[in-house]
Structures are given as structure tokens and as C-alpha cells.
Design an enzyme around this catalytic site. Sequence first.
Site, PDB file in Angstrom:
ATOM      1  N   LEU A  60       0.851  -1.313   0.242  1.00  0.00           N
ATOM      2  CA  LEU A  60       0.047  -0.019   0.276  1.00  0.00           C
ATOM      3  C   LEU A  60       0.842   1.291   0.079  1.00  0.00           C
ATOM      4  CD1 LEU A  60      -2.783  -0.973   2.420  1.00  0.00           C
ATOM      5  CD2 LEU A  60      -2.614  -1.510   0.193  1.00  0.00           C
TER       6      LEU A  60
ATOM      7  N   ALA B  13      -0.667   4.526  -1.393  1.00  0.00           N
ATOM      8  CA  ALA B  13      -1.299   5.733  -2.209  1.00  0.00           C
ATOM      9  C   ALA B  13      -1.433   6.719  -1.318  1.00  0.00           C
ATOM     10  CB  ALA B  13      -2.632   4.796  -2.667  1.00  0.00           C
TER      11      ALA B  13
ATOM     12  N   GLY C 167      -9.055   4.589   2.252  1.00  0.00           N
ATOM     13  CA  GLY C 167      -8.770   3.695   3.466  1.00  0.00           C
ATOM     14  C   GLY C 167      -8.043   2.648   2.817  1.00  0.00           C
ATOM     15  N   THR C 168      -7.447   1.923   3.675  1.00  0.00           N
ATOM     16  CA  THR C 168      -6.634   0.645   3.457  1.00  0.00           C
ATOM     17  C   THR C 168      -7.569  -0.610   2.847  1.00  0.00           C
ATOM     18  OG1 THR C 168      -6.763   0.221   5.831  1.00  0.00           O
ATOM     19  CG2 THR C 168      -4.755   1.331   5.009  1.00  0.00           C
TER      20      THR C 168
ATOM     21  N   GLY D 292      -3.701  -0.960  17.088  1.00  0.00           N
ATOM     22  CA  GLY D 292      -4.711  -1.937  16.864  1.00  0.00           C
ATOM     23  C   GLY D 292      -4.141  -3.093  17.708  1.00  0.00           C
TER      24      GLY D 292
ATOM     25  N   ASN E 244      -1.066  -4.631  16.291  1.00  0.00           N
ATOM     26  CA  ASN E 244      -0.939  -5.352  14.762  1.00  0.00           C
ATOM     27  C   ASN E 244       0.000  -4.595  13.944  1.00  0.00           C
ATOM     28  OD1 ASN E 244      -1.793  -5.358  12.044  1.00  0.00           O
ATOM     29  ND2 ASN E 244      -3.469  -4.169  12.276  1.00  0.00           N
TER      30      ASN E 244
ATOM     31  N   HIS F  26      29.149  26.991   4.579  1.00  0.00           N
ATOM     32  CA  HIS F  26      30.369  26.761   5.754  1.00  0.00           C
ATOM     33  C   HIS F  26      29.730  27.245   7.057  1.00  0.00           C
ATOM     34  CE1 HIS F  26      30.561  30.452   3.494  1.00  0.00           C
ATOM     35  NE2 HIS F  26      30.755  31.367   4.452  1.00  0.00           N
TER      36      HIS F  26
ATOM     37  N   ALA G 276      10.080  28.039   2.628  1.00  0.00           N
ATOM     38  CA  ALA G 276      10.050  29.157   3.634  1.00  0.00           C
ATOM     39  C   ALA G 276      11.553  29.603   3.676  1.00  0.00           C
ATOM     40  CB  ALA G 276       9.604  28.479   5.069  1.00  0.00           C
TER      41      ALA G 276
HETATM   42  P1  TTP Z   1      -1.784   5.959   6.908  1.00  0.00           P
HETATM   43  O1  TTP Z   1      -0.472   5.956   7.497  1.00  0.00           O
HETATM   44  O2  TTP Z   1      -2.969   5.500   7.723  1.00  0.00           O
HETATM   45  O3  TTP Z   1      -1.939   7.098   5.959  1.00  0.00           O
HETATM   46  P2  TTP Z   1      -1.331   8.045   4.872  1.00  0.00           P
HETATM   47  O4  TTP Z   1       0.184   7.306   4.468  1.00  0.00           O
HETATM   48  O5  TTP Z   1      -2.199   8.631   4.015  1.00  0.00           O
HETATM   49  O6  TTP Z   1      -0.903   9.010   5.952  1.00  0.00           O
HETATM   50  P3  TTP Z   1      -1.372  10.082   7.050  1.00  0.00           P
HETATM   51  O7  TTP Z   1      -2.316   9.335   7.848  1.00  0.00           O
HETATM   52  O8  TTP Z   1      -0.379  10.843   7.537  1.00  0.00           O
HETATM   53  O9  TTP Z   1      -2.080  10.819   5.962  1.00  0.00           O
HETATM   54  O10 TTP Z   1      -1.879   4.595   5.745  1.00  0.00           O
HETATM   55  C1  TTP Z   1      -1.053   3.305   6.027  1.00  0.00           C
HETATM   56  C2  TTP Z   1      -0.767   2.777   4.942  1.00  0.00           C
HETATM   57  O11 TTP Z   1      -1.779   2.627   3.713  1.00  0.00           O
HETATM   58  C3  TTP Z   1       0.212   3.669   3.977  1.00  0.00           C
HETATM   59  O12 TTP Z   1       1.321   2.847   3.295  1.00  0.00           O
HETATM   60  C4  TTP Z   1      -0.431   4.293   2.935  1.00  0.00           C
HETATM   61  C5  TTP Z   1      -1.443   3.413   2.612  1.00  0.00           C
HETATM   62  N1  TTP Z   1      -2.740   3.854   2.285  1.00  0.00           N
HETATM   63  C6  TTP Z   1      -3.247   3.740   1.180  1.00  0.00           C
HETATM   64  O13 TTP Z   1      -2.747   3.137   0.334  1.00  0.00           O
HETATM   65  N2  TTP Z   1      -4.467   4.187   0.619  1.00  0.00           N
HETATM   66  C7  TTP Z   1      -5.369   4.810   1.583  1.00  0.00           C
HETATM   67  O14 TTP Z   1      -6.545   5.203   1.055  1.00  0.00           O
HETATM   68  C8  TTP Z   1      -4.723   5.174   2.997  1.00  0.00           C
HETATM   69  C9  TTP Z   1      -5.748   5.706   4.103  1.00  0.00           C
HETATM   70  C10 TTP Z   1      -3.644   4.539   3.290  1.00  0.00           C
END
Ligand code: TTP
Length: 393
Positions: free
Chosen positions: A6, A8, A83-84, A135, A160, A308, A381
Site C-alpha cells: 500500500l 497511495a 482507506g486501506t 490496533g 497489529n 560553511h 520558507a
Molecule cells: P496511513 O499511514 O494511515 O495513511 P497515510 O500514509 O496517508 O498517512 P497520513 O495518515 O499521515 O495522512 O496509511 C497506512 C498505509 O496505507 C500507508 O502505506 C498508505 C496506505 N494507504 C493507502 O494506500 N490508501 C489509503 O486510502 C490510505 C488511507 C492509506
Amino acid sequence: MKAVVLAAGQGTRMRPLSESVPKPMLPVADRPLAAHTVDAAIDAGAAEIVLVIGYEGETVRDYFGPEYRGVPVSYAVQEEQAGTADAVDAASPHLEGPFAVLNGDNLYDPAAIDRLFDACPAVCAIEVDEPRNYGVLSTADGSVTGIVEKPDEPPTNLANAGAYAFPAAAREWLAVPASERGEHEITDVVARVIDEYDVTPVTLERWLDVGRPWELLAANEWHLAELDGRIDGDVSDDAHLEGEVVVEAGATVEPGVVIEGPALIREGAEVGPNAYVRGATLIDRDAEIGHAVEIKNSVVSRGTSVSHLSYIGDSVLGRDVNVGAGTNVANLRHDDADIEFTVKGDRVSTGRRKFGVVAGDRVKTGINTSLTPGLRLEAGATTMPGETVERDR
Ligand code: TTP
């Protein structure tokens, strides 16, 4: 087994570093963060890597290409970061049979990923001191019996660790409803697998969730410590290198430089003369470390120049930053309290007694700037000559 990685997410907690470089592509020693995850999956025997990309996804695709270390790589685009579970659903057309899912922003001990694949269905877990922040898995008779998010009364201290080996049937269970925070969560899929299968907990020796800038520093500390010293670049006879130091081909270390490893000086970087590099430090491609600069335990990203007489400690500098001569970073408070940093608008503890600054890409400091601990400088900045900067900008 195919492995879904993952990658994205928007990485909002990693800002300002993730503004133009997606979090999975931030540097951890000699590779991007996600390459460590992909390597662990390949070392465990993954037949194919399915990378889920979205935010700045083309950078990820350009790095890994259609084949990586001889293993085919395919891409699933997640249009909206919902979401994941939604991310794994995007990868679903690429899957058949049992499959693994790994977070592209987590570092695992690679041997455990091997055990995870063998134990399918299985979930990676790690013992933690404060399970309330994670988790948490419940277990009985060597099997996982439940998973609960950030419980007030944790059933175990097994967190987890975001790495799963799923049975083929789980492909049909990815369309879970949105959680309270509005995301479709992989943990709801895991809960269903636990209900229907005997799921093995695979315990990790070491794990790091790299979500915030100081965790990128910790990730580099981990992987730089595993370096074997090697000099392929141009190192002056009058430089002194000790510990594990890698100077890549095309890098230059000038006279009078002292480097105490672990340190990695990447291709095209120039260090010195008379600079002092210590702690776990990454000097990325084409960075320049000038005369009499001291860099300690820091990440200096590609194209960044530190002029420097400057001191940078326990800090992360993004790409193409220009540190003006005489800039000094403070990395310790007088009261010795842990340094705080701004994450999504809130000041949170980094858990570090020593932490310097995080500078986004293209930050420029004027000469003799003083930077206070835990400072966050947004991409682009600037500071004025002689300024003492005490607030984020
Ligand atoms: P997170 O760390 O929860 O999400 P994020 O990487 O976008 O970071 P932040 O919370 O700082 O915005 O995600 C856990 C993993 O899942 C990470 O490897 C990114 C991936 N992910 C996706 O691929 N798609 C998604 O929709 C989400 C939420 C996460």
C-alpha cells in the site's frame, strides 16, 4: 503468493516532507522507504508485487518500473484515498489465490515476512509497551481471536503491525463499510478472516511505522546501522573515516573531513573541506556539505546545500534546501524535556530528548540564522540573516 504493497496515502502527518515527494519515496539509507517493504516481500518469495498508488503515484511507478529485482510489478491506482481496505480492493483485479498485504510505510524485520507468508492466514504482531495507541490482537491457543482499535483495556500487548497473509476468500470481503473516521479499514477485513479461519500471529522482533518526520529519522538510524563500509567515491588521503561509512561512486570527500559512521554519502554529493559528519547520517545525492560544517544524526536530502560554519543536528532537510553560512540548529531544551513537533496543527511529543528541525523542500535560511528545537519550516520558507526562529513558518 502475490504481495500487495500500500503506497497511495497522502502522508499528511509527514508534512512538510511529503508535500511533493510521496511518503513511500522518502529516503531511508540507500533506497526509498517503500523499497524496504518491497524488498522484504521479494526476499520472502513474493511471485509478484502489486503496488497501490495514488498520491504522487507516478514517482512510485517510475522508481519500481514493470519489474524490480527480477519480480514483476503491477500497479493499481486508488483514485481517492478512502482507506486501506479500499486500497486493497483497488488491487483486487490483480489477485488470485492467497495474497499478502504490507504497508508501504512500515519497516519490518525481513525474516518475519518470510514466516508470515509460510503461516497464511496470518497477521504480523509486535509486543509494545503502550498497546492503547495501537490496533491490539487477542490470542488464544496460538491463534488470533480478535482485533480491536486503540482499546482502553487492551487484551494483550500485541500490536497489529500492518502485515497480513490472507486466504483467497478475503478478496470477496474487501468492501467493508466506512469506520467512524470515514475510512474503509483493512482491520475490518482482518476481523472477518479471524472469524472464519484459524489465523496465526507472527511476532516481529523489530518494526517501525514511519508516519511522522522523526520516524523517518528513526528509519534511517535503523538502516544506516546495517551498512557495511565501502569507499567507491573520491576520498582525500587527508580525510579521516571511522565506523561503517559508505562513499558511493561519484561522491567526493575533501581534505580535513572527519566522518564517524554509520554514514552514507551518496553519488554526486560533496563533503568538505574540514567538515565533521557523525551519528547516523545520510547525505543524499548531489548534496553539498561545505567547509567546517558539522552534521550529526540527520537526513540531508538530494540537492541540498549546507554552507560553511553551520551546525545541523537530529534534523531532516528536504530536497534543494539552502542552509546559509553560520546557520545553527538547537536540538536540546534547557529543561531536557522531550522535543515537540507540529503534526496536523497539534504540538505532539516526538519522544526524543534531542530533535532539531524539519525543513521542507527549497527552504532557504539567511546567514547566521538560529533555529530552535522542533521547528517546522514549510516548503519554500525563508529566514532573514541573523534571525532567531522560534515558531514554525
Ligand atoms: P496511513 O499511514 O494511515 O495513511 P497515510 O500514509 O496517508 O498517512 P497520513 O495518515 O499521515 O495522512 O496509511 C497506512 C498505509 O496505507 C500507508 O502505506 C498508505 C496506505 N494507504 C493507502 O494506500 N490508501 C489509503 O486510502 C490510505 C488511507 C492509506
